[in-house]
Design a protein around this motif. Structure first.
Motif, PDB file in Angstrom:
ATOM      1  N   LEU A   1       0.686  -1.264  -0.033  1.00 20.27           N
ATOM      2  CA  LEU A   1      -0.073  -0.098   0.066  1.00 20.27           C
ATOM      3  C   LEU A   1       0.963   1.346  -0.162  1.00 20.27           C
ATOM      4  CD1 LEU A   1      -2.927   1.334   0.079  1.00 20.27           C
ATOM      5  CD2 LEU A   1      -2.683   1.216   2.700  1.00 20.27           C
ATOM      6  N   HIS A   2       0.563   2.053  -1.002  1.00 21.80           N
ATOM      7  CA  HIS A   2       1.597   3.191  -1.173  1.00 21.80           C
ATOM      8  C   HIS A   2       0.644   4.538  -0.618  1.00 21.80           C
ATOM      9  CE1 HIS A   2       4.445   1.281  -3.610  1.00 21.80           C
ATOM     10  NE2 HIS A   2       3.706   0.892  -4.391  1.00 21.80           N
ATOM     11  N   GLU A   3      -0.536   4.775  -0.960  1.00 17.43           N
ATOM     12  CA  GLU A   3      -1.144   5.791  -0.480  1.00 17.43           C
ATOM     13  C   GLU A   3      -2.716   5.716  -0.335  1.00 17.43           C
ATOM     14  OE1 GLU A   3      -1.474  10.665  -1.715  1.00 17.43           O
ATOM     15  OE2 GLU A   3       0.533   9.585  -2.160  1.00 17.43           O
TER      16      GLU A   3
ATOM     17  N   ASP B   1      -1.028  13.423  -9.618  1.00 18.69           N
ATOM     18  CA  ASP B   1       0.286  13.599  -9.078  1.00 18.69           C
ATOM     19  C   ASP B   1       0.654  12.566  -8.114  1.00 18.69           C
ATOM     20  OD1 ASP B   1       0.423  16.068 -10.578  1.00 18.69           O
ATOM     21  OD2 ASP B   1      -0.430  17.280  -8.629  1.00 18.69           O
ATOM     22  N   ALA B   2      -0.189  11.964  -7.391  1.00 21.62           N
ATOM     23  CA  ALA B   2       0.081  11.023  -6.372  1.00 21.62           C
ATOM     24  C   ALA B   2       0.411   9.771  -7.172  1.00 21.62           C
ATOM     25  CB  ALA B   2      -0.836  10.566  -5.531  1.00 21.62           C
ATOM     26  N   MET B   3      -0.236   9.530  -8.237  1.00 19.30           N
ATOM     27  CA  MET B   3      -0.046   8.175  -9.232  1.00 19.30           C
ATOM     28  C   MET B   3       1.301   8.435  -9.829  1.00 19.30           C
ATOM     29  SD  MET B   3      -2.253   6.856 -12.378  1.00 19.30           S
ATOM     30  CE  MET B   3      -1.579   7.965 -13.644  1.00 19.30           C
ATOM     31  N   GLU B   4       1.707   9.662 -10.279  1.00 22.77           N
ATOM     32  CA  GLU B   4       2.950   9.669 -10.897  1.00 22.77           C
ATOM     33  C   GLU B   4       4.236   9.401  -9.728  1.00 22.77           C
ATOM     34  OE1 GLU B   4       5.506  12.826 -13.726  1.00 22.77           O
ATOM     35  OE2 GLU B   4       4.108  13.463 -12.054  1.00 22.77           O
ATOM     36  N   ARG B   5       3.828   9.891  -8.966  1.00 25.54           N
ATOM     37  CA  ARG B   5       5.084   9.785  -7.700  1.00 25.54           C
ATOM     38  C   ARG B   5       5.365   8.323  -7.434  1.00 25.54           C
ATOM     39  NH1 ARG B   5       2.461  13.246  -4.797  1.00 25.54           N
ATOM     40  NH2 ARG B   5       1.509  11.694  -3.560  1.00 25.54           N
ATOM     41  N   HIS B   6       4.412   7.655  -7.098  1.00 24.20           N
ATOM     42  CA  HIS B   6       4.194   6.303  -6.651  1.00 24.20           C
ATOM     43  C   HIS B   6       4.532   5.328  -8.117  1.00 24.20           C
ATOM     44  CE1 HIS B   6       3.326   6.917  -2.797  1.00 24.20           C
ATOM     45  NE2 HIS B   6       1.972   7.807  -3.191  1.00 24.20           N
ATOM     46  N   GLU B   7       4.225   5.697  -9.277  1.00 22.79           N
ATOM     47  CA  GLU B   7       4.547   4.930 -10.342  1.00 22.79           C
ATOM     48  C   GLU B   7       5.903   5.199 -10.708  1.00 22.79           C
ATOM     49  OE1 GLU B   7       2.269   3.671 -14.693  1.00 22.79           O
ATOM     50  OE2 GLU B   7       1.597   5.463 -13.387  1.00 22.79           O
ATOM     51  N   ASP B   8       6.611   6.263 -10.465  1.00 21.33           N
ATOM     52  CA  ASP B   8       7.926   6.494 -10.664  1.00 21.33           C
ATOM     53  C   ASP B   8       8.863   5.691  -9.691  1.00 21.33           C
ATOM     54  OD1 ASP B   8       7.834   8.455 -12.631  1.00 21.33           O
ATOM     55  OD2 ASP B   8       7.961  10.105 -11.326  1.00 21.33           O
ATOM     56  N   ARG B   9       8.342   5.482  -8.543  1.00 22.72           N
ATOM     57  CA  ARG B   9       9.145   4.507  -7.507  1.00 22.72           C
ATOM     58  C   ARG B   9       8.953   3.113  -7.980  1.00 22.72           C
ATOM     59  NH1 ARG B   9       6.680   7.815  -2.557  1.00 22.72           N
ATOM     60  NH2 ARG B   9       7.934   9.558  -2.742  1.00 22.72           N
ATOM     61  N   VAL B  10       7.621   2.540  -8.425  1.00 20.14           N
ATOM     62  CA  VAL B  10       7.692   1.170  -8.822  1.00 20.14           C
ATOM     63  C   VAL B  10       8.401   0.853 -10.002  1.00 20.14           C
ATOM     64  CG1 VAL B  10       6.177  -0.683  -9.762  1.00 20.14           C
ATOM     65  CG2 VAL B  10       5.282   0.878  -7.860  1.00 20.14           C
ATOM     66  N   LEU B  11       8.535   1.862 -11.047  1.00 21.73           N
ATOM     67  CA  LEU B  11       9.232   1.780 -12.500  1.00 21.73           C
ATOM     68  C   LEU B  11      10.847   1.895 -11.952  1.00 21.73           C
ATOM     69  CD1 LEU B  11       9.297   1.552 -15.355  1.00 21.73           C
ATOM     70  CD2 LEU B  11       9.307   4.086 -15.474  1.00 21.73           C
ATOM     71  N   ALA B  12      11.239   2.400 -10.822  1.00 22.35           N
ATOM     72  CA  ALA B  12      12.623   2.552 -10.500  1.00 22.35           C
ATOM     73  C   ALA B  12      12.756   1.181 -10.045  1.00 22.35           C
ATOM     74  CB  ALA B  12      12.942   3.310  -9.479  1.00 22.35           C
ATOM     75  N   ARG B  13      12.261   0.475  -9.281  1.00 22.37           N
ATOM     76  CA  ARG B  13      12.364  -0.903  -8.884  1.00 22.37           C
ATOM     77  C   ARG B  13      12.228  -2.048  -9.975  1.00 22.37           C
ATOM     78  NH1 ARG B  13       8.967   0.869  -4.711  1.00 22.37           N
ATOM     79  NH2 ARG B  13       7.550  -0.716  -5.379  1.00 22.37           N
ATOM     80  N   HIS B  14      11.862  -1.483 -11.071  1.00 23.83           N
ATOM     81  CA  HIS B  14      11.345  -2.618 -12.001  1.00 23.83           C
ATOM     82  C   HIS B  14      11.632  -1.919 -13.586  1.00 23.83           C
ATOM     83  CE1 HIS B  14       9.734  -5.557  -9.637  1.00 23.83           C
ATOM     84  NE2 HIS B  14       9.109  -4.358  -9.034  1.00 23.83           N
ATOM     85  N   PRO B  15      12.861  -1.600 -13.617  1.00 25.23           N
ATOM     86  CA  PRO B  15      13.338  -0.774 -15.102  1.00 25.23           C
ATOM     87  C   PRO B  15      12.909  -1.596 -16.298  1.00 25.23           C
ATOM     88  CG  PRO B  15      14.995  -1.748 -13.812  1.00 25.23           C
ATOM     89  CD  PRO B  15      14.166  -2.100 -13.080  1.00 25.23           C
ATOM     90  N   ASP B  16      12.687  -2.998 -16.224  1.00 28.70           N
ATOM     91  CA  ASP B  16      12.258  -3.623 -17.332  1.00 28.70           C
ATOM     92  C   ASP B  16      11.063  -3.535 -17.717  1.00 28.70           C
ATOM     93  OD1 ASP B  16      15.002  -4.665 -17.646  1.00 28.70           O
ATOM     94  OD2 ASP B  16      14.422  -6.231 -16.471  1.00 28.70           O
ATOM     95  N   GLY B  17       9.916  -2.847 -17.260  1.00 28.10           N
ATOM     96  CA  GLY B  17       8.741  -2.603 -17.373  1.00 28.10           C
ATOM     97  C   GLY B  17       7.728  -2.877 -16.330  1.00 28.10           C
TER      98      GLY B  17
END
Length: 167
Positions: free
Chosen positions: A13-15, A43-59
């Motif tokens: 759970l992120h937010e 804006d909240a979606m972008e913040r958390h999606e960036d974090r998930v993408l950073a952990r999974h750079p392959d997609g």
């Protein structure tokens, strides 16, 4: 043993906002909307999606669930523009996007029809599909090319975890 592991599956759970919940599981990014979108939620979606993408750079894969859909009026130009910016930003990194509009009534049916039309005639190169329930959507997500195997294998447990998320 496997049934026990599925029962124990937990989304991260992120937010929790006024009308949205954001969570993830591995490379699966989950956002549940209650009603319509807002700039704050995007804006909240972008913040958390960036974090998930950073952990999974392959997609990553986006899994949106819309509960209590409101179609009395379309989103404002500012929300539509922000949504388009985010789609453009994440499109190169998305395996696909499932959009679940819950409910069987007229509003939900119209919303699914609208999203299907937007997808067919839109400019997005991301595989996107609208659904009426999470299980059907999760089966589709699990079969996407390059999707990590765990999503398909844990589909039922993921759906149960998503279904249990609420404000």
């Amino acid at each position: 043993m496997r049934a026990t592991a599925e029962q124990a599956l937990r989304l991260r759970l992120h937010e929790r906002g006024d009308h949205y919940v954001i969570a993830s599981w591995r490379s699966l990014f989950v956002m549940i909307w209650y009603g319509g979108a807002s700039l704050h939620a995007l804006d909240a979606m972008e913040r958390h999606e960036d974090r998930v993408l950073a952990r999974h750079p392959d997609g990553i894969t986006s899994f949106f669930v819309i509960r209590d859909i409101e179609i009395t009026k379309p989103p404002g130009a500012d929300v539509r523009e922000r949504s388009e910016q985010l789609l453009e930003k994440y499109a190169p990194h998305l395996r696909g996007t499932a959009q679940v509009i819950e409910g069987g009534g007229f509003k939900a049916s119209m919303a699914r029809t609208f999203l299907t039309a937007v997808t067919l005639f839109g400019r997005s190169k991301v595989k996107t599909k609208a659904f009426g329930d999470t299980r059907q959507a999760m089966r589709w997500v699990g079969a996407l090319p390059a999707q990590e195997a765990g999503v398909g294998e844990q589909a039922e447990a993921l759906c149960a975890a998503i279904d249990s998320l609420s404000l």
